[in-house]
Each structure stands twice: as C-alpha cells, then as structure tokens.
Design a protein around this motif. Sequence first.
Motif, PDB file in Angstrom:
ATOM      1  N   LYS A 215       0.809  -1.231   0.000  1.00  0.00           N
ATOM      2  CA  LYS A 215       0.000   0.000   0.000  1.00  0.00           C
ATOM      3  C   LYS A 215       0.840   1.277   0.000  1.00  0.00           C
ATOM      4  O   LYS A 215       0.364   2.325  -0.420  1.00  0.00           O
ATOM      5  CB  LYS A 215      -0.896   0.020   1.241  1.00  0.00           C
ATOM      6  CG  LYS A 215      -1.978  -1.029   1.182  1.00  0.00           C
ATOM      7  CD  LYS A 215      -3.200  -0.625   1.983  1.00  0.00           C
ATOM      8  CE  LYS A 215      -4.417  -1.408   1.569  1.00  0.00           C
ATOM      9  NZ  LYS A 215      -4.304  -2.842   1.822  1.00  0.00           N
ATOM     10  N   ARG A 216       2.073   1.204   0.487  1.00  0.00           N
ATOM     11  CA  ARG A 216       2.855   2.431   0.643  1.00  0.00           C
ATOM     12  C   ARG A 216       3.567   2.800  -0.657  1.00  0.00           C
ATOM     13  O   ARG A 216       3.964   1.934  -1.425  1.00  0.00           O
ATOM     14  CB  ARG A 216       3.887   2.275   1.751  1.00  0.00           C
ATOM     15  CG  ARG A 216       3.316   1.895   3.083  1.00  0.00           C
ATOM     16  CD  ARG A 216       2.336   2.950   3.603  1.00  0.00           C
ATOM     17  NE  ARG A 216       2.032   2.695   4.998  1.00  0.00           N
ATOM     18  CZ  ARG A 216       2.666   3.283   6.005  1.00  0.00           C
ATOM     19  NH1 ARG A 216       3.614   4.177   5.775  1.00  0.00           N
ATOM     20  NH2 ARG A 216       2.333   2.997   7.237  1.00  0.00           N
ATOM     21  N   ASP A 221       8.183  -0.450   2.074  1.00  0.00           N
ATOM     22  CA  ASP A 221       6.851  -0.147   2.636  1.00  0.00           C
ATOM     23  C   ASP A 221       6.891   1.083   3.523  1.00  0.00           C
ATOM     24  O   ASP A 221       6.468   1.060   4.686  1.00  0.00           O
ATOM     25  CB  ASP A 221       6.284  -1.376   3.381  1.00  0.00           C
ATOM     26  CG  ASP A 221       6.037  -2.539   2.424  1.00  0.00           C
ATOM     27  OD1 ASP A 221       5.530  -2.286   1.320  1.00  0.00           O
ATOM     28  OD2 ASP A 221       6.388  -3.684   2.761  1.00  0.00           O
ATOM     29  N   THR A 222       7.412   2.181   2.971  1.00  0.00           N
ATOM     30  CA  THR A 222       7.501   3.447   3.699  1.00  0.00           C
ATOM     31  C   THR A 222       6.714   4.523   2.931  1.00  0.00           C
ATOM     32  O   THR A 222       6.368   4.337   1.766  1.00  0.00           O
ATOM     33  CB  THR A 222       8.974   3.903   3.784  1.00  0.00           C
ATOM     34  OG1 THR A 222       9.490   3.933   2.444  1.00  0.00           O
ATOM     35  CG2 THR A 222       9.811   2.958   4.639  1.00  0.00           C
ATOM     36  N   GLY A 223       6.477   5.639   3.622  1.00  0.00           N
ATOM     37  CA  GLY A 223       5.837   6.785   2.969  1.00  0.00           C
ATOM     38  C   GLY A 223       4.325   6.693   2.980  1.00  0.00           C
ATOM     39  O   GLY A 223       3.739   5.900   3.712  1.00  0.00           O
ATOM     40  N   ASP A 224       3.701   7.526   2.126  1.00  0.00           N
ATOM     41  CA  ASP A 224       2.243   7.675   2.161  1.00  0.00           C
ATOM     42  C   ASP A 224       1.522   6.421   1.663  1.00  0.00           C
ATOM     43  O   ASP A 224       2.056   5.663   0.848  1.00  0.00           O
ATOM     44  CB  ASP A 224       1.830   8.842   1.255  1.00  0.00           C
ATOM     45  CG  ASP A 224       2.217  10.172   1.870  1.00  0.00           C
ATOM     46  OD1 ASP A 224       2.556  10.185   3.072  1.00  0.00           O
ATOM     47  OD2 ASP A 224       2.185  11.178   1.137  1.00  0.00           O
ATOM     48  N   ASN A 225       0.278   6.283   2.135  1.00  0.00           N
ATOM     49  CA  ASN A 225      -0.588   5.226   1.618  1.00  0.00           C
ATOM     50  C   ASN A 225      -1.037   5.550   0.204  1.00  0.00           C
ATOM     51  O   ASN A 225      -1.217   6.716  -0.148  1.00  0.00           O
ATOM     52  CB  ASN A 225      -1.831   5.109   2.507  1.00  0.00           C
ATOM     53  CG  ASN A 225      -1.802   3.851   3.346  1.00  0.00           C
ATOM     54  OD1 ASN A 225      -1.397   2.783   2.864  1.00  0.00           O
ATOM     55  ND2 ASN A 225      -2.207   3.975   4.585  1.00  0.00           N
ATOM     56  N   THR A 226      -1.224   4.519  -0.604  1.00  0.00           N
ATOM     57  CA  THR A 226      -1.704   4.701  -1.982  1.00  0.00           C
ATOM     58  C   THR A 226      -2.843   3.718  -2.190  1.00  0.00           C
ATOM     59  O   THR A 226      -3.173   2.944  -1.297  1.00  0.00           O
ATOM     60  CB  THR A 226      -0.601   4.348  -2.998  1.00  0.00           C
ATOM     61  OG1 THR A 226      -0.408   2.914  -2.956  1.00  0.00           O
ATOM     62  CG2 THR A 226       0.709   5.033  -2.695  1.00  0.00           C
TER      63      THR A 226
END
Length: 428
Positions: A215-216, A221-226
């Motif tokens: 999702k990131r 798996d870092t940063g904003d959700n997409t």
Amino acid sequence: MKVLVVGNGGREHALAWKLLQSPKIDQVVCVPGNGGTATMKGCQNLPLAVDDFEGMSKYALENDIPLVVVGPEVPLAQGITDFLQTKGLKVFGPVQAGAQIEASKAWAKALMEAAGVPTAKAAVFTEPTAAKNYIRTERAPIVVKADGLAAGKGVIVAQTLEQAETAIDDIFQGQFGSAGNSVVIEECLLGQEVSVLALTDGLTIRPLLPAQDHKRIGEGDTGDNTGGMGAYAPAPIATPELMARVQTEVLEKTIAELRNKGIDYRGVLYAGLMVADNGDFKVLEFNCRFGDPETQVILSLLETPLEDLILACIDQRLAAMPPLAWKKASAATVVAASGGYPGNYEKGKVITGLDAAQLAGAIVFHAGTKLNSTAEIVTDGGRVLNITGLGEDFQQAIAQAYTGIKEIQFSRMYYRRDIGHCLLNEES
Ligand code: AMP
Ligand code: GLY
C-alpha cells in the motif's frame, strides 16, 4: 454474449481481459474504460459516467447486452445493482443495502459484532469531544477512520495522541465531506495484511486465491498510503488452515448475518485481514467488490471461465459449480505510477514500450491511461499501468513483471523496485 464492465481502472481492464478469453464472450463494453480497454481486441469504451445508470441501462438494452459487471464501490453504494435489475439486466455486485458493508465502516463494525466476526475493538463518534476523550483513555497508537467512502484515504494510523486529535478534527471539519459525519476509532493491530476475496451468491461462498498488496508509495513499505503499488498471489501467509478459519469465522458468519438483516448479498465479499505473528487474525475492513490491484494477479491465475462464476453468483447456483481451477503458478504485478502520486501529478504524458513489454512476456493492464485524439496512449491518472508477470514461483513471476516494466517509458514514471521483497527473502 456481450458484457458491460463498469469502471476505468486496472481492475476493469483485467475483468474485460479475462472475460474475453472465453469463446462465449464476443464483446466487452467498458464504461468509461481506459486506454487499454479502448485498444484491446473485442473491447470498446462507452463514454458515460459510472453514475449514469439510466444511460447504461438504455445502451445495454438497445445493444442486447444482458450482463453488467460492476468494478468500483461508488456506483454499488449508489444502488446501480438495484436500478439495473429493475430494467431486467443481470448485474454482478451487491445491492445498495449490501454495499453498506464498505460504504459505512460503522455499519460494517456493528455487523461484525452482531455476527461474532473477529475484528479490532472500536467505538463510533458523531462529534469530536467524545472522540478525543476516548483516545485519551485508549492511548496511541490508535486508528482513526472516516465512516464513509474516501477512496482509501480516510484511515489514519496515528502513532501519537496529537496525530489522532488532528485526524479527528480534520475529519469532522469536512476533509472527506459527508464520509466524515461520523468517525470510527479502532485499536491498532500489528501483523501482516492479506486480502481474501470471495465470490458469493448469498448462500454459498467460494474464496478466490488470497493476495497481498503493497500500500505504501516508498520502497521498504515506507511513505504515504496509496491505492496499491503492487500485489501478488497466492499469498503464502494465508495457509490452508488460515483460509479454512476465514471461511467459517468470517465469510460464512458475515453472509449469514446479512441474510438475518434481509440482505441477499451476491457478488464479491472482500475481507481485508490483519494476521498476527501467532497466526490469529482480525478483519480490518470489508469491501463490496474486487480489489485493485489484487484482481490483476488473481484473474491472471484463474482458469475457470469468469462469466460462468459471475452468472452462477447472480442466479444463485454457485453450490453446483465445480471447484475453481487455478494455474499452478505465482503472479505478481508492479504498478507504474505518475511522478508525484499519491500527491499532485501531471497527466497527458505519452507512454511508449507497451508492445515491447508484452513481447517480453508480461501482461500489461492499463489503469490511468487514455487513447488521445492522435491515437497515442497517454497517462491519465496516478496509477498508470499494472505490469503483471506469471512464473513457476514468485522469483520468476516478479522477474517477469520487472522485465516487462523496463520496456515502458513515460515522463516522470515511478515504480517500486521491491514488490514481493518479503517473499524473495523467504524463498531464498
Ligand atoms: P481500511 O480501509 O479500513 O482497510 O484501512 C486502510 C489501511 O489502514 C489498512 O489496509 C491498514 O493498512 C490500515 N489499518 C486499518 N485499520 C487498522 C487497524 N485497526 N490497525 C492497524 N492498521 C489498520
Ligand atoms: N487494494 C485495496 C483495495 O482494492 O481496496
């Protein structure tokens, strides 16, 4: 038979692609579709809005299209199925009452509690003061969710009380419009997420292969959700034992509770689960539709004709269908996104290398693309393409997807280079 597919993402391209593999399907019409569905043999686009139910029913009836397959949640929550059924069309996707399972997190939570489905402890609030008092007693980390549909953006996993308070204020001040008229506050669960999508005719439930998505936006798996930067199936974390428990403890109980409420739920029931290290799991959310990009990997592996399953759900004869047949393979998809996504990004960039990616053995599903007036395929959204690979194992499937994506170019294209990284570490 002709089929109308509603939606314009990679999921809908994959649905159209899978349907057209059957000799029984001569044509698919996508509303409104994308550059992939505009150019795929046997497929065409119809430029209507997904909430133009009247326009769709008129077109379907005038053009002998008996079946409508609905991709996104918004038209389902607006009652597309109820409306088109009154016109005599067969529609795949639950009725409006059933779509509440995704359209209201508070409603879904109450349903899970009534059905005894394992889910995170939660409370629902309609004003900020009580919500803030509650988080002070529960403490951080804590999860704050807008009740209604917010295109996957209405969930804030708050690491501190300040973040949770800000999220509560943002939601009640209208950041997500009417989706934020109430707020669900939930215990923060740890573990690995897995998506279990099941077909149901309201009585019988047939799970599809379990999938996982990243999702990131950032690697590791870092940063904003997409909306999802890549996915793979079958997800090894969902062992046969786990799937057996999901069937009895989640899917059967949920469908039975829907029936208790007088809701005849037919379509996809998608359970998003958090699996703890000890193998216990809880439901994070339900969706009332196919997942995106999970569908792209799941349908790449499905051998049973999709239209047979869809019609069996609609006509309530799923129990009589033979077991689902799957390719003995692994599938992975990598999302090529517009630079800047999930924040601001530009559209209209010319995409090249689509044929070369296919020649390299990848399946190219279009998401945010369109065919422009000079017959070029250009970017038209945040998530642009889903480059999908199949292989004997995940190593091969992932390598195949990356071999394909290396052929693609557009200005400021971004993709994660580590899709499936946790699987490769396990396999090696
Ligand atoms: P939802 O739309 O409810 O699935 O939430 C979107 C994402 O937020 C999920 O895929 C999880 O990554 C995260 N999330 C939602 N609920 C929780 C929870 N109770 N604990 C931890 N993470 C959560
Ligand atoms: N991939 C997550 C979803 O479709 O909701």
